[in-house]
Design an enzyme around this catalytic site. Structure first.
Site: not given
Ligand code: SF4
Length: 363
Positions: A107, A114, A121, A332
């Site tokens: 991965c 982000c 997340c 993540c």
């Molecule tokens: S899950 Fe996390 S890394 Fe993936 S798009 Fe959403 S905020 Fe970004």
């Protein structure tokens, strides 16, 4: 005057050929170099034995071939390995090696932080710093010590891959190329929160499989945990997916993260089956991995299995992916977050240990 050497890594083969021809070298030199870098994983020009000595010297004088480094490595009891990868500017991202029966999946991350701010997340809570360069994406495969060869790649690490589309596309070319990493397009999956323009372009390019994070069956649910839903609402996303010209017998994988009390009822399961109607789909259920960053709860196992049963009864291929590496914070962004928290704590302790600065003189 010292001139900065150019980074030779991260160019697709056509771009590397162009670069070599511009410098007065025949295109076959680019093919040789490409194989050394991505097939044989050799970064030292002196070791590229079938290149002429003069060409090797020219490469050494003008180029560098850097590697990413390991900042931390965490091995899970279930074989999952999580790497915190240090980039050249000191930024860190995560890569996870996940061995399962018959395949070893890597991965990879595509951004430092982000912009998508998904509520479930840990990466979504980190400031977006920058896109990863193509070579930094590819090097997560080439420079980390895996216990077995990687057979599959998923773009599900830190960052939204389609928000760094050009670099991701070029990395895909290097991953797939027969003279490069030789990972076939059916062994590569790119996952997005649902950026509609890039979804269309990606499917047309036919360079890998598409996964879309859905995680909700109404706009209200989805916007609550995925703010990007305001820009690309559910109906628009699904309508566009219904019109996609999927190559061959490919299907979209819908990632559905079940969170207790948010999106995990039987009604949700029936609605999910309804809204996916007409789209070549398979569904991948996940149950929320509880952590101390976000206050969501994992649904009971029976509820997840009931949800899966309903989807199967509606005729959808529906897998339930049990979390891997829970003992090493493999979801993540968690490891990066923990590392950043430790660094901040250390900085605070160091600051507290310094003798206090004299107070400014009063005017
Ligand atoms: S899950 Fe996390 S890394 Fe993936 S798009 Fe959403 S905020 Fe970004």
């Amino acid at each position: 005057m010292v001139t900065q050497k150019e980074n030779i890594k991260g160019l697709s083969l056509p771009r590397l050929e162009k670069r070599m021809v511009e410098a007065g070298h025949p295109p076959y030199r680019a093919r040789q170099l490409f194989q050394w870098l991505y097939q044989k994983n050799v970064n030292n020009f002196d070791e590229m034995s079938d290149l002429s000595k003069s060409f090797r010297s020219w490469l050494s004088e003008n180029f560098v071939a850097p590697r990413v480094e390991i900042a931390e490595q965490h091995d899970s009891d279930d074989g999952t390995i999580k790497f915190l990868v240090r980039l050249q500017d000191g930024e860190k991202v995560e890569s996870v090696f996940i061995p399962t029966e018959g395949r070893n999946t890597l991965c990879v991350s595509t951004q430092v932080g982000c912009k998508m701010a998904c509520a479930f997340c840990a990466t979504g809570y980190q400031k977006f710093t920058r896109d990863l360069k193509t070579w930094e994406i590819v090097d997560q495969l080439k420079s980390l010590p895996f216990p077995a060869p990687v057979t599959n790649i998923v773009f599900m690490g830190m960052g939204e891959p389609f928000d760094n589309y050009e670099n991701v596309l070029e990395a895909l070319e290097i991953f797939r190329h027969p003279m490069g990493c030789q990972i076939g397009k059916r062994h590569i999956t790119v996952s997005t929160v649902g950026l509609i323009p890039q979804i269309q372009a990606f499917v047309d390019a036919d360079v890998g499989k598409l996964a879309i994070s859905l995680h909700g069956t109404t706009d209200e649910q989805r916007t609550r945990i995925m703010p990007m839903n305001k820009k690309y609402p559910l109906a628009e996303l699904l309508d566009n997916c219904r019109k996609l010209n999927m190559p061959g017998r490919l299907r979209i994988t819908w990632e559905y993260l079940m969170i207790d009390g948010i999106n995990d009822t039987e009604e949700d399961a029936h609605r999910l089956a309804e809204i996916l109607r007409g789209i070549p789909s398979k569904v991948n259920l996940l149950a929320y991995n509880e952590n101390h960053f976000v206050d969501f709860k994992r649904p009971p196992e029976e509820r997840v299995l009931k949800f899966q049963r309903i989807m199967l009864d509606h005729g959808y291929t529906t897998t339930y992916r049990r979390s891997r590496g829970r003992d090493i914070a493999a979801a993540c962004g968690q490891l990066h977050h923990a590392s950043a928290t430790r660094a901040a704590r250390l900085a605070r302790m160091q600051a507290a240990a310094q003798p206090s600065a004299p107070a400014p003189a009063q005017a």
